[in-house]
Enzyme design. Sequence first.
Site, short mmCIF file in Angstrom:
data_model
loop_
_atom_site.label_atom_id
_atom_site.label_comp_id
_atom_site.label_asym_id
_atom_site.label_seq_id
_atom_site.Cartn_x
_atom_site.Cartn_y
_atom_site.Cartn_z
N GLU A 76 0.72 -1.26 0.07
CA GLU A 76 0.03 0.00 -0.06
C GLU A 76 0.88 1.37 0.04
OE1 GLU A 76 -2.86 2.13 3.09
OE2 GLU A 76 -2.52 0.04 3.64
N ASP A 77 1.99 1.25 0.81
CA ASP A 77 2.61 2.44 1.00
C ASP A 77 3.89 2.45 0.31
OD1 ASP A 77 0.54 3.45 2.67
OD2 ASP A 77 1.69 2.76 4.72
#
Length: 700
Positions: A76-77
């Site tokens: 996600e990051d």
Amino acid sequence: MYLFAGLKEQLETYLDSEPVAQVQEAYILARDAHQGQLRSSGDPYITHPVAVARILAEYHFDPQTIMAALLHDVIEDCDVSKEQLAEQFGNQVADLVEGVSKLTQIKFRTRAEAQAENFRKMMMAMVQDIRVILIKLADRLHNMRTLGSLRPDKRRRIANETLEIYAPIALRLGMYGIRGELEDLGFAARYPARYRVLKESVKKARGNRKEIVNTIIETIQERLEADVLHARVLGREKDLFSIYRKMKEKRSSFNEVMDVYAFRVICDSEDTCYRILGFLHSLYIPVPGRFKDYIAIPKANGYQSLHTTLKGPHGLHIEVQIRTESMEQMAENGVAAHWLYKSNNDSNPAELKAREWMKSLMELQSRAGDSMEFIENVKIDLFPDEVFVFTPNGSIIVLPHGATPIDFAYAIHTDVGNSCIACKIDRQIMPLSTPLINGSTVEIITAPGAKPNPSWLSFVITGKARANIRHFLKHLRQDEAIELGERLLERALGEHTLKDFSDDTKQKLATNIRHKSFDDVLAEIGLGRLASIVIAHRLMPKQDTESEQDSNDQKPLAIRGTEGLLVSYAKCCHPIPYEPIVAFVSAGRGIIIHRADCKNVAKHQSDDHKYMPVQWEENIAGEFTVELKIVVFNERGVLARVTSVIADAEANIVNIDIDPQDGVTNILNFTMTVRDRLHLANIIRKVRRHKFVNKIMRSK
């Protein structure tokens, strides 16, 4: 590597050196991926995944779960793909990481919808692998522990989400330890002032209670030792949030809630649990109706214990839970106990129960219309005050409190629910809306061709039943709307029929009025949103329009008498077959049939946009409701005799109201079902023969 040292120490207590080395590789990848990222508190971001992994290591989770916990934010990051993870750590870890990722890339119209959608995806991932939700719960627990650095509005939103979604999931998975901490942290962040006041009050009350608690523990311990029963007796502290919830739900004062003293007795075997229960009931008087046996019938999450409430010294209420050591561990850790005790046995009751629940969620989400409807249905399922009922062959079905036989039918199978027509509760025929109670045996009576009734939605409790009924009715309504629209349009076309027009012509018309297909146009006509006469004009050649308009008035629509959702009969006048009728076109509800002489429509029948002539089709079969007012002289046994005459005439009485008049006469108001006008006339003639009948009128 100083951050990894503590985790490594934990892992080495139950894992070999090779899996610990694999976990270390995952740590190095996570550390490098999150390099330069900081949390709101200013700490390096890597501290969060390490803390999540440490929470899971307390439960002795397998190395794949620990690795996924360390890597849970890298897709996600950071610039790390699922394929990279699969290549380095295997598909299992990659799938877990993908399941946990919060999917923030997707844009939603509202925050509520975004949360619902994420939650839905999470549930779907959960069904493939239960560890996804356990990582998610550990992630949420650490976020709640470090909530202090966020803005107050963000703190409140996250706390609310925790109390509404994550704490109930932990409860459902039997993880009472994590659930208690989530609720406590969520309560403190959501209502800081209430939390502070309640905490101080509990602290003061605890000092006053200490002596009573110790006295009760000593009395119970002495009694058990005298009978050579080995057990630990503990005073059980109530969570602040559970005290707050009880005060709010039951509108109780703080003193009333704190007047209940709670204890836990932990022994070595099931047999001892029941023996201890007997001794406690001889020591203190049990409160009737407050005993629950969750050992014989465990909760849906695998929780087992005996619960009883006793009247202790000075009239105090004492709540006692009696369980074995293994039940105590299961109660605290739920599904996680599977890993904690290296129980590789697939029949672990808590895990099997949790998997069953998640499978039902999967079916439910596939039926729900959208994310918001799904999350509402799941919220209902997450707060179970459960009832246990039996199938005729003795199987136990667990349902939420207030569930009805319809919920029971859908819990068995969707097809059973859809074809349900009646039920027996403990061998007695009962209404389908009857709330079920613990221990009842429920038998569902089905019939081929039966279908769900829209009125069921007003009393079903479970998300599964509601979603299935809506799903069925949505498709049924669409099919009926198309059929009715076709009949209305055929009537408006006069001498033409729909077969006279090519598919291209019909599709072109649908496109022109912004509908995908001609079936959509027919459905809109059936629902009263499009006027059939307007569509007929657009279909027909211009030269035919005037002559067709003339013939329209000569061809009323035939009503078959067994119409469903889109043709209904007015309750003000109760039309029955073969008497003059008129139809009112209602937008969105289809058509409503009135008697031609009904006072509600008499003044408006000339309005062609809303009213249309209709007639009964020949050879109608079915039951139709009518209301009769019978004025009778006040004699003994009159009601029984009139009722008997109506029943002998093969009419079904739905309702009777008695309206006393001047002492000499009474008005009997009967609601009954008849086949047609002839049947009704026959009933009136038979009733009128009796001398005690003064007058008979049909309600208008």
